[in-house]
Design a protein around this motif. Structure first.
Motif, mmCIF file in Angstrom:
data_model
loop_
_atom_site.group_PDB
_atom_site.id
_atom_site.type_symbol
_atom_site.label_atom_id
_atom_site.label_comp_id
_atom_site.label_asym_id
_atom_site.label_seq_id
_atom_site.Cartn_x
_atom_site.Cartn_y
_atom_site.Cartn_z
ATOM 1 N N PRO A 1 0.943 -1.447 0.179
ATOM 2 C CA PRO A 1 -0.259 -0.240 0.308
ATOM 3 C C PRO A 1 0.584 1.279 -0.119
ATOM 4 C CG PRO A 1 -0.677 -1.629 1.905
ATOM 5 C CD PRO A 1 0.528 -1.854 1.327
ATOM 6 N N VAL A 2 0.346 2.255 -0.616
ATOM 7 C CA VAL A 2 1.126 3.673 -1.199
ATOM 8 C C VAL A 2 0.492 4.895 -0.748
ATOM 9 C CG1 VAL A 2 2.929 2.749 -2.046
ATOM 10 C CG2 VAL A 2 0.649 3.595 -3.472
ATOM 11 N N THR A 3 0.978 5.814 -0.219
ATOM 12 C CA THR A 3 -0.011 6.985 -0.004
ATOM 13 C C THR A 3 0.294 8.034 -1.162
ATOM 14 O OG1 THR A 3 0.339 6.376 2.464
ATOM 15 C CG2 THR A 3 -0.332 9.171 0.541
ATOM 16 N N PHE A 4 -0.790 7.340 -2.261
ATOM 17 C CA PHE A 4 -0.709 7.537 -3.284
ATOM 18 C C PHE A 4 -0.188 9.358 -3.838
ATOM 19 C CE2 PHE A 4 -2.086 8.719 -7.934
ATOM 20 C CZ PHE A 4 -0.779 7.989 -8.879
ATOM 21 N N THR A 5 -1.078 10.519 -2.898
ATOM 22 C CA THR A 5 -1.037 11.564 -2.695
ATOM 23 C C THR A 5 0.515 11.842 -2.750
ATOM 24 O OG1 THR A 5 -3.402 11.257 -1.716
ATOM 25 C CG2 THR A 5 -1.734 14.243 -1.948
ATOM 26 N N HIS A 6 1.713 11.341 -1.691
ATOM 27 C CA HIS A 6 3.012 11.755 -1.276
ATOM 28 C C HIS A 6 3.246 11.308 -2.489
ATOM 29 C CE1 HIS A 6 1.850 10.918 3.174
ATOM 30 N NE2 HIS A 6 1.672 12.205 2.507
ATOM 31 N N TYR B 1 1.596 23.141 -9.007
ATOM 32 C CA TYR B 1 2.217 21.384 -9.040
ATOM 33 C C TYR B 1 1.140 20.495 -7.586
ATOM 34 C CZ TYR B 1 4.761 20.910 -3.909
ATOM 35 O OH TYR B 1 5.131 20.715 -3.120
ATOM 36 N N GLU B 2 1.000 21.201 -6.824
ATOM 37 C CA GLU B 2 0.042 20.654 -5.862
ATOM 38 C C GLU B 2 -1.537 20.279 -6.149
ATOM 39 O OE1 GLU B 2 0.601 19.326 -1.913
ATOM 40 O OE2 GLU B 2 1.307 21.755 -1.693
ATOM 41 N N THR B 3 -1.637 21.277 -7.134
ATOM 42 C CA THR B 3 -3.637 21.222 -7.507
ATOM 43 C C THR B 3 -3.260 20.075 -8.786
ATOM 44 O OG1 THR B 3 -2.869 22.844 -9.156
ATOM 45 C CG2 THR B 3 -4.063 23.386 -7.492
ATOM 46 N N THR B 4 -2.434 19.449 -9.336
ATOM 47 C CA THR B 4 -1.811 18.853 -10.510
ATOM 48 C C THR B 4 -2.449 17.397 -9.395
ATOM 49 O OG1 THR B 4 -1.243 20.348 -11.746
ATOM 50 C CG2 THR B 4 -1.128 17.888 -12.360
ATOM 51 N N SER C 1 -4.504 13.022 -7.760
ATOM 52 C CA SER C 1 -4.951 11.584 -6.068
ATOM 53 C C SER C 1 -6.292 10.955 -6.466
ATOM 54 C CB SER C 1 -4.339 11.821 -4.956
ATOM 55 O OG SER C 1 -2.934 12.731 -5.536
ATOM 56 N N TRP C 2 -6.847 11.736 -6.310
ATOM 57 C CA TRP C 2 -8.480 11.803 -6.767
ATOM 58 C C TRP C 2 -8.851 10.798 -7.838
ATOM 59 C CZ3 TRP C 2 -12.024 11.381 -2.987
ATOM 60 C CH2 TRP C 2 -11.333 12.553 -1.211
ATOM 61 N N VAL C 3 -8.018 10.904 -8.924
ATOM 62 C CA VAL C 3 -8.187 9.692 -10.117
ATOM 63 C C VAL C 3 -7.835 8.789 -9.747
ATOM 64 C CG1 VAL C 3 -7.851 9.061 -12.396
ATOM 65 C CG2 VAL C 3 -7.862 11.516 -11.865
ATOM 66 N N ALA C 4 -7.047 8.413 -9.048
ATOM 67 C CA ALA C 4 -6.884 7.640 -8.232
ATOM 68 C C ALA C 4 -7.295 6.432 -7.483
ATOM 69 C CB ALA C 4 -5.578 7.337 -7.583
ATOM 70 N N ASN D 1 -7.108 9.415 3.494
ATOM 71 C CA ASN D 1 -6.702 8.817 3.485
ATOM 72 C C ASN D 1 -5.170 9.220 2.447
ATOM 73 O OD1 ASN D 1 -7.762 7.507 6.053
ATOM 74 N ND2 ASN D 1 -8.363 6.173 4.887
ATOM 75 N N GLY D 2 -5.288 10.315 2.385
ATOM 76 C CA GLY D 2 -3.917 10.755 0.890
ATOM 77 C C GLY D 2 -4.412 9.750 -0.531
#
Ligand code: HEM
Length: 449
Positions: free
Chosen positions: A144-149, A274-277, A282-285, A438-439
């Motif tokens: 498991p990974v935190t995709f946002t990071h 950068y953060e917006t993208t 992350s939401w797409v995932a 959960n990111g």
């Protein structure tokens, strides 16, 4: 429905949300979804009138959006709204593009827009793919990974290559460190303290020497890079925003783009871009892992190089989970918004997240259904993740292009599996962005093709 009458009515007649207190504000922070339900239950406009804060008219009416985004008489200001409600002025001063208005703003946009459109975008593709390939190769699989990071690091790499174009390794390391420091300071308790202080003082932000120091470090690196380029003209065409800005500067009879202005612009693009993208992808995932039929079709589209469906997935994710739930305008003068008189001094909150969930605009609005946008151009008054009007996100085309290229490059190599079947709530704040709870926790798998 908004009915236009001859005499606009007073804003004070609008309903107020139940959390009409500072406690309510805290409640919003804890549960933006609950707050949205409570606000929209009361109609498409509500008034929030709290001690110390400017009056806030929150609207989720597409007709109001139209009135706001087509306003051209200078009554509504983005820069001033951001100063009152966000640490914008502290970050960029009050010279940046979102502070500009009227003819000068239009002229500046006209000058810099080529850096974010057509030919320039295609020029950035290689750098975006390179950055993604490098990062994806390092991503752990089967765990498991935190995709946002992961996305934050990747989107930062892209911005560094595409916007800053810094290639010399020592300069790049310093830039990377400065961005990390900026991230840390923006999320620090001293930032939060200053936020509260500024809110209570009508948007007057206290000084923040640590932040000033980081800003100066980033600007100094841009200036160094500019000087390096002037001293070392390259035979090969450099394909990054900085190069486009330097070309604009050469031909700039209006003198809008001196080196200092370019440096601040670059820094703003970093923060805006950068953060917006990263949050959007992350939401797409987070969404596609919970919709296996969408994920399967998306993978097929990547294999077939069919951009229509990929774009529809990104567009739909931005509808159901916009990275920025609101955008703002400050009424510098009285403003008649359809049938309401909005008095000078009001902050108008365009409630993007609520507009996107209106059942009359999007049947079964909570459903994640990319088919809504296959071959369909979103209506600009109903689909607003990039705001609208004269200040509509300057990087919108770039962000869509970058998101598509990144998603394709990732899905050519990896696929996602969910950690749990339950979707993540939209309630983790980072400045004014809304992240998955959960990111976006997912497991990445090698993609056998
Ligand atoms: C998915 C990613 C992005 C989202 C969701 C987003 C969203 C927004 C929103 C909501 C606004 C305010 C617009 C308004 O109130 O009308 C804005 C403004 C802006 N954005 Fe973005 N943005 C994204 C990516 C980018 C990128 C990649 C760049 C540049 C590299 C960028 C540069 C800007 C600039 C310069 C403005 C101010 C424009 C002006 O005042 O004229 N954004 N963005």
């Amino acid at each position: 429905m908004t009915i236009t009458t001859a005499e606009p009515r007073a804003m004070d007649s609008l309903p107020r949300p139940p959390f009409h207190s500072i406690v309510g504000f805290v409640a919003y922070w804890a549960s933006p979804e609950l707050a949205r339900t409570e606000v929209t239950k009361r109609g498409e406009r509500v008034l929030v009138d709290l001690p110390l804060l400017p009056k806030m008219l929150i609207t989720s009416s597409p007709q109001d959006c139209k009135a706001i985004f087509t306003e051209r008489d200078g009554a509504l200001k983005l820069g001033e709204a951001l100063r009152k409600m966000a640490p914008h002025e502290m970050l960029f001063g009050s010279e940046m593009i979102d502070w500009w208005n009227g003819a000068n703003h239009a002229l500046l946009r006209k000058k810099v827009t080529p850096a974010f459109m057509g030919k320039a975008l295609r020029g950035y593709e290689e750098a975006i793919v390179d950055a993604a390939e490098r990062r994806v190769a390092e991503w752990p699989v089967n765990t498991p990974v935190t995709f946002t990071h992961l996305m934050q690091d990747l989107a930062r790499d892209v911005i560094m290559s595409v916007v800053f174009g810094v290639t010399e390794s020592e300069r790049r390391t310093r830039l990377e460190q400065a961005f990390k420091d900026l991230d840390r300071v923006l999320a620090s308790p001293s930032m939060l303290g200053r936020y509260a202080f500024a809110m209570a003082r009508g948007g007057k932000w206290p000084s923040f020497p640590e932040l000033d120091d980081i800003n100066n470090r980033i600007d100094a690196i841009t200036i160094e890079e500019i000087e390096y380029r002037r001293a070392n003209p390259s035979d090969e065409e450099r394909k990054d925003c900085l190069e486009t800005f330097l070309r604009i500067q050469e031909a700039d009879e209006d003198n809008l783009m001196d080196d200092r202005m370019i440096a601040i612009f670059q820094r703003m693009l970093l923060i805006a871009g950068y953060e917006t993208t990263a949050v959007t992808l992350s939401w797409v995932a987070e969404r596609v892992v919970r919709h296996p039929e969408v994920l399967a079709k998306l993978e097929q589209s990547v294999d077939d190089n069919d951009d229509d469906y990929i774009d529809a997935v990104i567009t739909e994710a931005m509808r159901v989970r916009p990275a920025l739930p609101v955008t703002l305008r400050y009424a510098e003068r009285d403003f008649v918004m359809n049938d309401i008189l909005v008095p000078a001094g009001t902050v108008i909150v365009v409630y993007i997240n609520a507009i996107h969930k209106r059942a009359d605009l999007y049947p079964d609005p909570e459903k994640f259904d990319p088919e809504r946008f296959v071959g369909v151009r979103p209506d600009p008054h109903r689909w607003l993740p990039f705001g609208g009007g004269a200040h509509r996100c300057l990087g919108a085309s770039f962000a869509m292009f970058e998101s598509r290229v990144l998603l394709k490059t990732i899905l050519q190599r990896r696929t996602f599996r969910p950690e749990t079947s339950r979707g993540e709530r939209q309630d983790q704040h980072k400045n004014i962005l809304l992240l998955p709870h959960n990111g976006a926790k997912v497991t990445l798998l090698d993609r056998a093709r």
